[in-house]
Design a protein around this motif. Structure first.
Motif, short mmCIF file in Angstrom:
data_model
loop_
_atom_site.label_atom_id
_atom_site.label_comp_id
_atom_site.label_asym_id
_atom_site.label_seq_id
_atom_site.Cartn_x
_atom_site.Cartn_y
_atom_site.Cartn_z
N PRO A 36 0.82 -1.21 0.00
CA PRO A 36 0.00 0.00 0.00
C PRO A 36 0.86 1.26 0.00
CG PRO A 36 -0.79 -1.55 1.67
CD PRO A 36 0.52 -2.07 1.16
N PRO A 37 0.32 2.36 -0.56
CA PRO A 37 1.06 3.62 -0.55
C PRO A 37 1.29 4.11 0.88
CG PRO A 37 -1.18 3.95 -1.32
CD PRO A 37 -0.99 2.49 -1.20
N VAL A 38 2.38 4.83 1.07
CA VAL A 38 2.68 5.44 2.37
C VAL A 38 2.16 6.88 2.31
CG1 VAL A 38 4.49 6.06 4.00
CG2 VAL A 38 4.71 3.97 2.63
N VAL A 39 1.20 7.19 3.17
CA VAL A 39 0.53 8.48 3.10
C VAL A 39 0.81 9.30 4.35
CG1 VAL A 39 -1.71 9.63 2.92
CG2 VAL A 39 -1.33 7.47 1.72
N SER A 40 1.19 10.55 4.15
CA SER A 40 1.31 11.51 5.24
C SER A 40 0.38 12.66 4.89
CB SER A 40 2.76 11.99 5.37
OG SER A 40 2.82 13.04 6.30
N ILE A 41 -0.53 12.99 5.81
CA ILE A 41 -1.55 13.98 5.45
C ILE A 41 -1.85 14.91 6.61
CG2 ILE A 41 -3.45 12.41 6.08
CD1 ILE A 41 -4.96 13.56 3.62
N LYS A 42 -2.02 16.20 6.29
CA LYS A 42 -2.43 17.20 7.27
C LYS A 42 -3.60 17.96 6.68
CE LYS A 42 1.80 17.93 9.85
NZ LYS A 42 3.13 17.86 9.33
N CYS A 43 -4.68 18.04 7.45
CA CYS A 43 -5.87 18.72 6.95
C CYS A 43 -6.32 19.81 7.91
CB CYS A 43 -7.03 17.73 6.78
SG CYS A 43 -6.72 16.47 5.53
N SER A 44 -6.86 20.88 7.35
CA SER A 44 -7.54 21.89 8.15
C SER A 44 -9.03 21.69 7.89
CB SER A 44 -7.11 23.29 7.72
OG SER A 44 -7.50 23.54 6.40
N HIS A 45 -9.79 21.46 8.94
CA HIS A 45 -11.21 21.15 8.80
C HIS A 45 -12.07 22.38 9.05
CE1 HIS A 45 -10.33 16.89 8.55
NE2 HIS A 45 -9.57 17.00 9.62
N THR A 46 -13.17 22.48 8.31
CA THR A 46 -14.11 23.58 8.56
C THR A 46 -15.04 23.23 9.73
OG1 THR A 46 -15.62 22.68 6.90
CG2 THR A 46 -14.10 24.40 6.17
N LYS A 47 -15.13 21.93 10.06
CA LYS A 47 -15.91 21.50 11.23
C LYS A 47 -14.95 21.17 12.35
CE LYS A 47 -19.60 19.26 8.64
NZ LYS A 47 -20.17 17.99 8.24
N ASP A 48 -15.32 21.53 13.57
CA ASP A 48 -14.45 21.15 14.68
C ASP A 48 -14.75 19.71 15.11
OD1 ASP A 48 -16.74 21.22 16.30
OD2 ASP A 48 -16.30 23.21 17.09
N LYS A 49 -13.86 19.19 15.97
CA LYS A 49 -13.99 17.79 16.39
C LYS A 49 -15.33 17.52 17.06
CE LYS A 49 -9.47 15.77 16.71
NZ LYS A 49 -8.48 15.09 17.50
N LYS A 50 -15.81 18.48 17.84
CA LYS A 50 -17.07 18.29 18.57
C LYS A 50 -18.22 18.11 17.58
CE LYS A 50 -19.90 20.16 22.24
NZ LYS A 50 -20.38 21.36 22.90
N GLU A 51 -18.20 18.92 16.53
CA GLU A 51 -19.26 18.84 15.50
C GLU A 51 -19.22 17.48 14.78
OE1 GLU A 51 -20.92 21.74 11.91
OE2 GLU A 51 -19.06 22.26 12.93
N ILE A 52 -18.00 17.01 14.50
CA ILE A 52 -17.84 15.71 13.84
C ILE A 52 -18.34 14.59 14.77
CG2 ILE A 52 -16.13 14.04 12.98
CD1 ILE A 52 -14.53 16.51 11.95
N GLN A 53 -17.99 14.70 16.07
CA GLN A 53 -18.45 13.70 17.04
C GLN A 53 -19.97 13.68 17.15
OE1 GLN A 53 -16.24 14.95 20.49
NE2 GLN A 53 -14.50 13.63 20.04
N GLU A 54 -20.58 14.87 17.10
CA GLU A 54 -22.05 14.94 17.16
C GLU A 54 -22.67 14.27 15.94
OE1 GLU A 54 -22.81 19.12 17.62
OE2 GLU A 54 -22.29 19.09 19.76
N GLU A 55 -22.07 14.47 14.77
CA GLU A 55 -22.57 13.81 13.55
C GLU A 55 -22.43 12.30 13.67
OE1 GLU A 55 -21.17 15.07 9.75
OE2 GLU A 55 -21.73 17.16 10.10
N ASP A 56 -21.28 11.86 14.19
CA ASP A 56 -21.07 10.42 14.40
C ASP A 56 -22.14 9.86 15.33
OD1 ASP A 56 -18.88 10.20 12.78
OD2 ASP A 56 -17.42 9.88 14.38
N ASN A 57 -22.40 10.57 16.42
CA ASN A 57 -23.39 10.09 17.39
C ASN A 57 -24.79 10.04 16.81
OD1 ASN A 57 -21.87 9.37 19.70
ND2 ASN A 57 -21.55 11.53 20.17
#
Length: 195
Positions: A36-57
């Motif tokens: 598999p390819p070796v991937v290094s990635i850095k992202c800036s998200h428009t949603k914060d972690k709390k918002e993502i967790q709420e969507e997950d829940n």
């Protein structure tokens, strides 16, 4: 000597709403040996972690509150439609199949999820949710359709666990089992431990 390295800058969007989800910088190394390819990635998200967790829940609660196992076939259908009741199942298929696509991709082959051919939920006594999928991946540029069986286990706040087996293809046998870390709302590109 070790292979070809690519530097990428790209933007992301929410696959359901099409809204901007942030931008990323990545390096991808395709080793000369078949791995598999070796991937290094850095992202800036428009949603914060709390918002993502709420969507997950919200996604998790929709699935957990089913009184009988969720089953489905041909998602999306031949017209591209997904029944609203099956949207959470599709969201998990998108996140889970990304680990298969990551593992199978090479410098000259790429994949995307074409369809969930079949899905069945396993009712568990613990809090985890578990599904068996048969997914069809569209291989580019060959245009082949690859069938893979995927067992997916998930609980919000825990890594998404994916085990898979793909049917032999015309250009060689390729099978494997991987695990991907990430949320169902936005799967991470990090590789989890094999389970």
């Amino acid at each position: 000597e070790s292979g070809h390295k690519y530097y990428l800058q790209f933007s992301t969007e929410d696959y359901r709403t099409g809204e901007d989800a942030g931008s990323c910088l990545a390096t991808v190394l395709y080793p000369k040996k078949k791995s598999p390819p070796v991937v290094s990635i850095k992202c800036s998200h428009t949603k914060d972690k709390k918002e993502i967790q709420e969507e997950d829940n919200r996604l998790y609660q929709r699935i957990r509150h089913q009184t009988k196992p969720i089953t489905g076939n041909n998602i999306p259908d031949s017209y591209g439609n997904i029944e609203p009741a099956l949207e959470p199942v599709w969201a998990l298929a998108v996140a889970g199949s990304s680990s298969i696509m990551w593992e199978k991709s090479t410098e000259i082959l790429g994949y995307f999820l074409a369809q969930v051919k079949a899905v069945k939920q396993w009712m568990r006594k613990d809090d985890f949710i578990e599904f068996d999928y048969t997914v069809l991946l569209h291989e580019m540029p060959t245009q082949e359709i690859i069938s893979c069986h995927m067992r997916l286990t998930w609980l919000p706040g825990h890594p998404l666990k994916v085990k898979h087996f793909c049917a032999p293809e015309s250009h060689g046998l390729d099978e494997g089992s991987g695990a991907e870390s990430g949320s169902a709302a936005g799967a991470s590109a990090e590789k989890g431990g094999t389970s």
